[in-house]
Design an enzyme around this catalytic site. Structure first.
Site, mmCIF file in Angstrom:
data_model
loop_
_atom_site.group_PDB
_atom_site.id
_atom_site.type_symbol
_atom_site.label_atom_id
_atom_site.label_comp_id
_atom_site.label_asym_id
_atom_site.label_seq_id
_atom_site.Cartn_x
_atom_site.Cartn_y
_atom_site.Cartn_z
ATOM 1 N N CYS A 1 -2.148 -6.652 5.716
ATOM 2 C CA CYS A 1 -1.088 -5.650 5.846
ATOM 3 C C CYS A 1 -1.630 -4.471 6.653
ATOM 4 O O CYS A 1 -2.584 -3.812 6.230
ATOM 5 C CB CYS A 1 -0.634 -5.236 4.439
ATOM 6 S SG CYS A 1 -0.074 -3.543 4.223
ATOM 7 N N CYS B 1 -1.655 -0.958 5.063
ATOM 8 C CA CYS B 1 -2.633 -0.920 3.954
ATOM 9 C C CYS B 1 -4.023 -0.629 4.509
ATOM 10 O O CYS B 1 -4.751 0.227 4.000
ATOM 11 C CB CYS B 1 -2.707 -2.263 3.232
ATOM 12 S SG CYS B 1 -1.177 -2.777 2.446
#
Ligand SMILES: [Zn+2]
Length: 142
Positions: free
Chosen positions: A67, A70
């Protein structure tokens, strides 16, 4: 002064200590310093102990290594954590590897950051946060 329960960042033992400004206290089981503010990588198994047993507030970052946002938040999360030794415990959990906890807390988007106080969720945000935003949030929990 009251004793405060702090879960060891290394071995997850529950320590009951008196917090004294400027004094580091080691875990009674493994001797890791309890005031090590570095974000703790938790698992399905260790996550609950931290959330339920710590007397200090918790922030937990549900992330995935695939991600983008993230990973972009990685350094900011770490920098923010370093300012809150024994004040707020910063946790992180790889939501791909540890799906049980993510499911239990209904995490559907990554990153999701959830704040807990004494085991109770108090707030959650599902987007990348800046170091300043993380800092202000942690400050508001104390
Ligand atoms: Zn320990």
């Amino acid at each position: 002064m009251e004793n405060v329960k702090i879960v060891c960042p290394e071995c997850s033992s529950v320590n009951s200590i008196k917090i004294v400004e400027g004094v580091s206290i080691a875990c009674s089981q493994c001797e890791e310093y309890l005031d090590d503010p570095f974000p703790v990588e938790v698992t399905d198994a260790s996550c609950k102990v931290h959330i339920l047993e710590n007397d200090i507030p918790i922030l937990i970052d549900f992330y995935s290594t695939v991600c983008g946002p993230c990973m972009a938040m990685y350094d900011d999360y770490e920098d923010a954590a370093l300012e809150f030794p024994l004040k707020v415990r910063f946790l992180k959990i790889n939501a791909d590897e540890h799906q049980k906890i993510a499911r239990e807390y209904g995490v559907r988007a990554l990153p999701t950051i959830i704040a807990f106080k004494k085991g109770e969720e108090v707030h959650r945000i599902s987007r990348q946060l800046s170091r300043v935003e993380l800092n202000l949030w942690a400050q508001s929990l104390i």
